[in-house]
Design a protein around this motif. Structure first.
Motif, PDB file in Angstrom:
ATOM      1  N   GLN A   1       6.968 -22.194   5.173  1.00 25.79           N
ATOM      2  CA  GLN A   1       5.960 -22.340   6.559  1.00 25.79           C
ATOM      3  C   GLN A   1       6.436 -22.958   7.456  1.00 25.79           C
ATOM      4  N   GLU A   2       7.409 -23.891   7.331  1.00 26.43           N
ATOM      5  CA  GLU A   2       8.188 -24.783   8.238  1.00 26.43           C
ATOM      6  C   GLU A   2       9.298 -24.230   8.788  1.00 26.43           C
ATOM      7  N   THR A   3      10.189 -23.704   7.842  1.00 22.47           N
ATOM      8  CA  THR A   3      11.604 -23.326   8.262  1.00 22.47           C
ATOM      9  C   THR A   3      11.928 -21.892   7.824  1.00 22.47           C
ATOM     10  N   ASP A   4      12.923 -21.497   8.267  1.00 20.66           N
ATOM     11  CA  ASP A   4      13.434 -19.962   7.935  1.00 20.66           C
ATOM     12  C   ASP A   4      14.112 -20.040   6.415  1.00 20.66           C
ATOM     13  N   LEU A   5      14.146 -21.057   5.769  1.00 22.36           N
ATOM     14  CA  LEU A   5      15.113 -21.258   4.543  1.00 22.36           C
ATOM     15  C   LEU A   5      14.424 -20.555   3.350  1.00 22.36           C
ATOM     16  N   THR A   6      15.087 -19.946   2.601  1.00 17.66           N
ATOM     17  CA  THR A   6      14.450 -19.545   1.175  1.00 17.66           C
ATOM     18  C   THR A   6      14.598 -20.251   0.306  1.00 17.66           C
ATOM     19  N   ALA A   7      13.992 -20.367  -0.911  1.00 16.29           N
ATOM     20  CA  ALA A   7      14.402 -21.269  -2.060  1.00 16.29           C
ATOM     21  C   ALA A   7      15.788 -21.289  -2.467  1.00 16.29           C
ATOM     22  N   ASP A   8      16.376 -20.006  -2.551  1.00 16.34           N
ATOM     23  CA  ASP A   8      17.753 -19.825  -2.823  1.00 16.34           C
ATOM     24  C   ASP A   8      18.679 -20.331  -1.753  1.00 16.34           C
ATOM     25  N   GLY A   9      18.073 -20.316  -0.463  1.00 16.33           N
ATOM     26  CA  GLY A   9      19.095 -20.991   0.377  1.00 16.33           C
ATOM     27  C   GLY A   9      19.145 -22.144   0.369  1.00 16.33           C
ATOM     28  N   LEU A  10      18.007 -23.042   0.020  1.00 17.04           N
ATOM     29  CA  LEU A  10      17.966 -24.548  -0.068  1.00 17.04           C
ATOM     30  C   LEU A  10      18.845 -24.774  -1.181  1.00 17.04           C
ATOM     31  N   SER A  11      18.671 -24.060  -2.212  1.00 14.25           N
ATOM     32  CA  SER A  11      19.543 -24.438  -3.469  1.00 14.25           C
ATOM     33  C   SER A  11      21.251 -24.148  -3.376  1.00 14.25           C
ATOM     34  N   ALA A  12      21.413 -23.315  -2.295  1.00 14.71           N
ATOM     35  CA  ALA A  12      22.718 -23.087  -1.886  1.00 14.71           C
ATOM     36  C   ALA A  12      23.268 -24.320  -1.315  1.00 14.71           C
ATOM     37  N   LYS A  13      22.418 -25.351  -0.852  1.00 12.47           N
ATOM     38  CA  LYS A  13      23.055 -26.324   0.056  1.00 12.47           C
ATOM     39  C   LYS A  13      23.387 -27.505  -1.120  1.00 12.47           C
ATOM     40  N   ALA A  14      22.727 -27.386  -2.360  1.00 16.19           N
ATOM     41  CA  ALA A  14      23.112 -28.405  -3.249  1.00 16.19           C
ATOM     42  C   ALA A  14      24.271 -28.249  -4.242  1.00 16.19           C
ATOM     43  N   THR A  15      24.689 -29.305  -4.747  1.00 17.80           N
ATOM     44  CA  THR A  15      25.839 -29.008  -5.883  1.00 17.80           C
ATOM     45  C   THR A  15      25.211 -28.399  -7.025  1.00 17.80           C
ATOM     46  N   ALA A  16      24.129 -29.052  -7.383  1.00 16.01           N
ATOM     47  CA  ALA A  16      23.313 -28.485  -8.622  1.00 16.01           C
ATOM     48  C   ALA A  16      21.832 -28.502  -8.251  1.00 16.01           C
TER      49      ALA A  16
END
Length: 199
Positions: free
Chosen positions: A57-72
């Motif tokens: 609702q608040e960003t253009d990020l998807t769940a996969d896009g968010l996960s891609a920012k993390a090491t794990a």
């Protein structure tokens, strides 16, 4: 290898646990991950279902896009994940943003998800736990819960804008709050505008 006093293993990248719960402000968690990448800190992400809804609702990020920012990325229901154990050494944990529900669950010690279990582990191991609580106004129950958490060793760090930094955008306001929260772990992110006195 020899463990250092901050909970990381020497000659290995430092690690931090990042929780994102369902309060407004999912961008704070996303920018924490960006900052940790910039700083060379290994990030271990756990996200609630409500947080994914807020993210959409608040960003253009998807769940996969968010996960891609993390090491794990760890599943919310996976209470057998590495971050559920105190033997998994980290610099600590940040919950950004932290909902009142998540805050309250951590305060009771009766944890029902990997996010709150990881926070409980952080407290019991005497590592920094920073909660970027997003709620206003606060009633007496909220304030008492925050007091209990502070007494347990958590840091309550609401993401409030530092107007002295003259932010020109929402991202600058977000980054200032994120950077100041990371200061609590001894991490110095270049996006922070630091006060150096009146000119």
């Amino acid at each position: 290898m020899v463990d250092d006093v901050n909970g990381a293993v020497r000659n290995s990248p430092p690690r931090m646990v990042v929780g994102i719960s369902g309060a407004s402000g999912a961008i704070y968690g996303a920018r924490v991950l960006d900052a940790l990448n910039d700083l060379g800190v290994e990030s271990h992400l756990v996200v609630t279902k409500a947080a994914l809804l807020t993210l959409s609702q608040e960003t253009d990020l998807t769940a996969d896009g968010l996960s891609a920012k993390a090491t794990a990325t760890h599943r919310l229901a996976d209470v057998g994940a590495s971050i559920a154990s105190g033997s998994f050494r980290t610099l600590g944990m940040i919950v950004a943003p932290c909902s009142v529900r998540t805050m309250s669950e951590i305060a009771t010690g009766v944890t029902s998800s990997l996010l709150t279990r990881a926070a409980d582990v952080t407290l019991k191991e005497r590592r920094p736990l920073v909660l970027m609580v997003r709620e206003t106004p606060l009633h007496l129950g909220h304030l008492r819960t925050m007091t209990a958490l502070a007494e347990m060793g958590a840091v309550i760090a609401p993401p409030l804008p530092a107007l002295y930094a003259r932010p020109a955008s929402i991202q600058e306001m977000v980054d200032q709050s994120v950077g100041r929260a990371l200061d609590l772990f001894g991490l110095d992110w270049s996006a922070v505008r630091r006060w150096d006195g009146l000119k």
